[in-house]
Design a protein around this motif. Structure first.
Motif, mmCIF file in Angstrom:
data_model
loop_
_atom_site.group_PDB
_atom_site.id
_atom_site.type_symbol
_atom_site.label_atom_id
_atom_site.label_comp_id
_atom_site.label_asym_id
_atom_site.label_seq_id
_atom_site.Cartn_x
_atom_site.Cartn_y
_atom_site.Cartn_z
ATOM 1 N N ARG A 10 31.279 39.797 49.957
ATOM 2 C CA ARG A 10 32.509 39.086 49.612
ATOM 3 C C ARG A 10 32.500 38.770 48.121
ATOM 4 O O ARG A 10 31.437 38.599 47.519
ATOM 5 C CB ARG A 10 32.612 37.792 50.408
ATOM 6 C CG ARG A 10 32.893 37.992 51.867
ATOM 7 C CD ARG A 10 32.875 36.726 52.686
ATOM 8 N NE ARG A 10 33.110 35.475 51.992
ATOM 9 C CZ ARG A 10 33.794 34.447 52.500
ATOM 10 N NH1 ARG A 10 34.364 34.565 53.693
ATOM 11 N NH2 ARG A 10 33.910 33.318 51.838
ATOM 12 N N LEU A 11 33.700 38.685 47.550
ATOM 13 C CA LEU A 11 33.786 38.418 46.119
ATOM 14 C C LEU A 11 33.090 37.118 45.747
ATOM 15 O O LEU A 11 32.517 37.003 44.650
ATOM 16 C CB LEU A 11 35.255 38.385 45.672
ATOM 17 C CG LEU A 11 35.469 38.232 44.163
ATOM 18 C CD1 LEU A 11 34.995 39.469 43.417
ATOM 19 C CD2 LEU A 11 36.933 37.946 43.838
ATOM 20 N N ASP A 12 33.127 36.125 46.633
ATOM 21 C CA ASP A 12 32.523 34.846 46.270
ATOM 22 C C ASP A 12 31.003 34.931 46.133
ATOM 23 O O ASP A 12 30.367 33.969 45.685
ATOM 24 C CB ASP A 12 32.941 33.722 47.218
ATOM 25 C CG ASP A 12 32.615 33.989 48.670
ATOM 26 O OD1 ASP A 12 32.010 35.046 48.963
ATOM 27 O OD2 ASP A 12 32.971 33.151 49.525
ATOM 28 N N TYR A 14 29.794 36.608 43.888
ATOM 29 C CA TYR A 14 29.687 36.638 42.433
ATOM 30 C C TYR A 14 30.258 35.383 41.770
ATOM 31 O O TYR A 14 30.259 35.294 40.538
ATOM 32 C CB TYR A 14 30.447 37.841 41.880
ATOM 33 C CG TYR A 14 29.874 39.192 42.235
ATOM 34 C CD1 TYR A 14 28.573 39.536 41.875
ATOM 35 C CD2 TYR A 14 30.641 40.139 42.905
ATOM 36 C CE1 TYR A 14 28.055 40.790 42.184
ATOM 37 C CE2 TYR A 14 30.135 41.400 43.214
ATOM 38 C CZ TYR A 14 28.833 41.711 42.854
ATOM 39 O OH TYR A 14 28.322 42.948 43.154
ATOM 40 N N CYS A 111 26.399 37.592 38.275
ATOM 41 C CA CYS A 111 27.540 38.400 37.838
ATOM 42 C C CYS A 111 27.713 38.349 36.320
ATOM 43 O O CYS A 111 27.719 37.267 35.717
ATOM 44 C CB CYS A 111 28.813 37.901 38.520
ATOM 45 S SG CYS A 111 30.278 38.873 38.157
ATOM 46 N N LEU A 116 33.017 41.366 36.219
ATOM 47 C CA LEU A 116 33.963 40.801 37.182
ATOM 48 C C LEU A 116 35.393 41.184 36.818
ATOM 49 O O LEU A 116 36.208 41.512 37.700
ATOM 50 C CB LEU A 116 33.807 39.281 37.231
ATOM 51 C CG LEU A 116 34.645 38.541 38.282
ATOM 52 C CD1 LEU A 116 34.353 39.050 39.683
ATOM 53 C CD2 LEU A 116 34.396 37.034 38.185
ATOM 54 N N LEU A 120 37.842 43.498 39.243
ATOM 55 C CA LEU A 120 39.125 43.022 39.768
ATOM 56 C C LEU A 120 40.306 43.858 39.282
ATOM 57 O O LEU A 120 41.388 43.816 39.878
ATOM 58 C CB LEU A 120 39.330 41.559 39.381
ATOM 59 C CG LEU A 120 38.413 40.567 40.109
ATOM 60 C CD1 LEU A 120 38.519 39.187 39.485
ATOM 61 C CD2 LEU A 120 38.767 40.507 41.591
ATOM 62 N N VAL A 125 40.234 47.586 44.315
ATOM 63 C CA VAL A 125 40.328 46.138 44.490
ATOM 64 C C VAL A 125 41.756 45.666 44.276
ATOM 65 O O VAL A 125 42.246 44.783 44.995
ATOM 66 C CB VAL A 125 39.347 45.408 43.549
ATOM 67 C CG1 VAL A 125 39.508 43.889 43.656
ATOM 68 C CG2 VAL A 125 37.907 45.806 43.875
ATOM 69 N N LYS A 149 38.467 35.049 47.692
ATOM 70 C CA LYS A 149 37.033 34.899 47.962
ATOM 71 C C LYS A 149 36.538 35.903 48.997
ATOM 72 O O LYS A 149 35.396 36.358 48.941
ATOM 73 C CB LYS A 149 36.737 33.475 48.437
ATOM 74 C CG LYS A 149 36.866 32.423 47.366
ATOM 75 C CD LYS A 149 36.361 31.072 47.822
ATOM 76 C CE LYS A 149 37.191 30.490 48.956
ATOM 77 N NZ LYS A 149 36.744 29.123 49.317
ATOM 78 N N LEU A 151 37.629 38.965 49.521
ATOM 79 C CA LEU A 151 37.740 40.372 49.156
ATOM 80 C C LEU A 151 36.385 41.062 49.284
ATOM 81 O O LEU A 151 35.361 40.541 48.831
ATOM 82 C CB LEU A 151 38.235 40.508 47.715
ATOM 83 C CG LEU A 151 39.718 40.259 47.442
ATOM 84 C CD1 LEU A 151 39.940 40.174 45.932
ATOM 85 C CD2 LEU A 151 40.567 41.367 48.042
ATOM 86 N N LYS A 152 36.367 42.237 49.898
ATOM 87 C CA LYS A 152 35.133 42.998 50.024
ATOM 88 C C LYS A 152 34.953 43.870 48.780
ATOM 89 O O LYS A 152 35.822 44.671 48.427
ATOM 90 C CB LYS A 152 35.173 43.878 51.276
ATOM 91 C CG LYS A 152 35.141 43.092 52.577
ATOM 92 C CD LYS A 152 33.814 42.356 52.737
ATOM 93 C CE LYS A 152 33.717 41.672 54.093
ATOM 94 N NZ LYS A 152 32.437 40.948 54.237
ATOM 95 N N VAL A 153 33.815 43.681 48.108
ATOM 96 C CA VAL A 153 33.523 44.413 46.874
ATOM 97 C C VAL A 153 32.081 44.925 46.943
ATOM 98 O O VAL A 153 31.251 44.388 47.683
ATOM 99 C CB VAL A 153 33.715 43.518 45.631
ATOM 100 C CG1 VAL A 153 35.163 43.086 45.480
ATOM 101 C CG2 VAL A 153 32.811 42.292 45.704
#
Length: 404
Positions: A10-12, A14, A111, A116, A120, A125, A149, A151-153
């Motif tokens: 998940r983005l969170d 980072y 990160c 980042l 994004l 993304v 938060k 978002l799969k990255v």
């Protein structure tokens, strides 16, 4: 890269702390020493300090929405094509706050901040962000902090993040060099055109914009936009017109208007549109048939230039000149939203040289535009290549060392 990706997170993963929205107080008419960003400061090219407002008195030095140089901002509300735009804030020389329609994202020690931003703005993304936006109209959708938060990255080590940033920054530097060369060409051309237009006004006199058009200025449609549909006319809004007076070629940002709402607002060859409100009041666009079937929106004023008095391209050139820009700056109303009415545009005085003199300047402009277009094509080629490399790097399909 040093190895294969180890998976998705998940983005969170980072991020440090919660994602917070900004603050949108009532704009002050006076300078208070603190400014606030408008939503237009986040663009497809990142942060640009082009829409600044005066914050009211009382913004303390410890206010939660005050920005620091390098802060990463993300727009949480806009059209579906523009929601989720990202930019790194750069110090503008005075304290500044960000608005409620933006979020601030703070990277943690796992990160690299520049990574980042690249992540994004990468195409995969961006598609996930746009898909997560919700709203009753495509012209205004919103994303939540939770959806950002979650978002799969891809998961990267700090070392691989830094190497990816170096590769992508090198591409960005090449693009910026080409943009700088184009700006220099445009600046030189602006000097030539302004000199000619000033001489034309002195030698041949002027007439009102209304007198060189059929019927004067007319407002566009107030109908709501719908999602882009090739069976309907394209709906031309102020935001669809770029700084060079061309219609945006970004298909993802285009919208349509139903035929029943469009008919009296359809554009014909030679129609000149002028923005009448907002921060780009005075921006102009000359309709060309190759732009397809189009109708224009209500924040634009249309002038149907009379070719027996003035070549439409000459009228467009006039509105790109310094005399017109100065007139706009003097006549725009700053109370509430910036505005110039169709009636006021009707009264603007334009130079009216003989048609053969107009044609001479228009021919020179066409040649200059062809040169500018070649430069722009190279910029677009580099941007497409950069986006492809970005997708491959940030998905782990290629290693940094494999990119020349």
């Amino acid at each position: 890269m040093s190895g294969e990706l180890t998976g998705m997170v998940r983005l969170d993963h980072y991020l440090d702390g919660p994602i917070r929205n900004g603050f949108s107080p009532v704009e002050s008419a006076d300078w208070t020493g603190v400014q606030m960003l408008g939503l237009g400061c986040l663009t497809t090219d990142g942060f640009e300090p082009r829409q600044l407002k005066n914050a009211p008195h009382g913004i303390r030095s410890d206010h939660a929405a005050l920005l620091r140089d390098g802060d990463l901002l993300l727009s949480r509300a806009n059209t579906r094509a523009l929601v989720g735009l990202v930019g790194r804030y750069r110090d503008i020389g005075s304290p500044c706050i960000y608005p409620d329609l933006m979020m601030r994202l703070i990277p943690n020690d796992r990160c690299v901040p520049d990574f980042l931003e690249h992540l994004l703005t990468s195409a995969p993304v961006r598609r996930r962000i746009m898909a997560s936006a919700q709203g009753t109209s495509e012209s205004m959708v919103k994303i939540s902090a939770d959806s950002v938060k979650q978002l799969k990255v891809p998961l990267f080590s700090v070392a691989d993040q830094q190497r990816a940033v170096e590769v992508l920054d090198a591409f960005d530097a090449r693009v910026e060099a080409e943009i700088g060369a184009l700006r220099k060409e445009l600046s030189l051309w602006d000097g030539v055109i302004n000199g000619q237009l000033s001489w034309h006004a002195q030698k041949f006199g002027t007439s009102s914009l209304r007198d060189v058009s059929h019927g004067g200025g007319a407002y566009g449609s107030n109908a709501a936009a719908v999602a882009s549909d090739l069976r309907m006319p394209r709906y031309v809004r102020i935001t669809d017109i770029d700084d060079q007076g061309k219609l945006s070629t970004d298909a993802s940002a285009a919208v349509s208007i139903p035929w029943e709402s469009a008919r009296q607002y359809l554009l014909s060859e030679g129609d000149l549109l002028i923005a009448r409100t907002g921060f780009t009041t005075g921006k102009t666009y000359l309709y060309q048939p190759e732009d397809g079937v189009c109708a224009f929106a209500g924040y634009l004023v249309r002038f149907r230039i009379n070719p027996e008095r003035m070549l439409p391209e000459y009228a467009f050139l006039w509105t790109r000149g310094q005399a017109f820009a100065t007139w706009v700056a003097r006549n725009v109303r700053e109370v509430g939203q910036r505005n110039i009415s169709a009636r006021e545009y009707n009264q603007h005085q334009v130079a009216v040289p003989p048609l053969d003199v107009q044609e001479e300047l228009v021919r020179a402009w066409r040649a200059a535009r062809a040169s500018h277009s070649l430069r722009q094509l190279e910029i677009e080629r580099l941007r497409v290549l950069r986006q492809a490399v970005s997708v491959d790097l940030l998905s782990g399909k290629v290693r940094v060392g494999d990119v020349a």
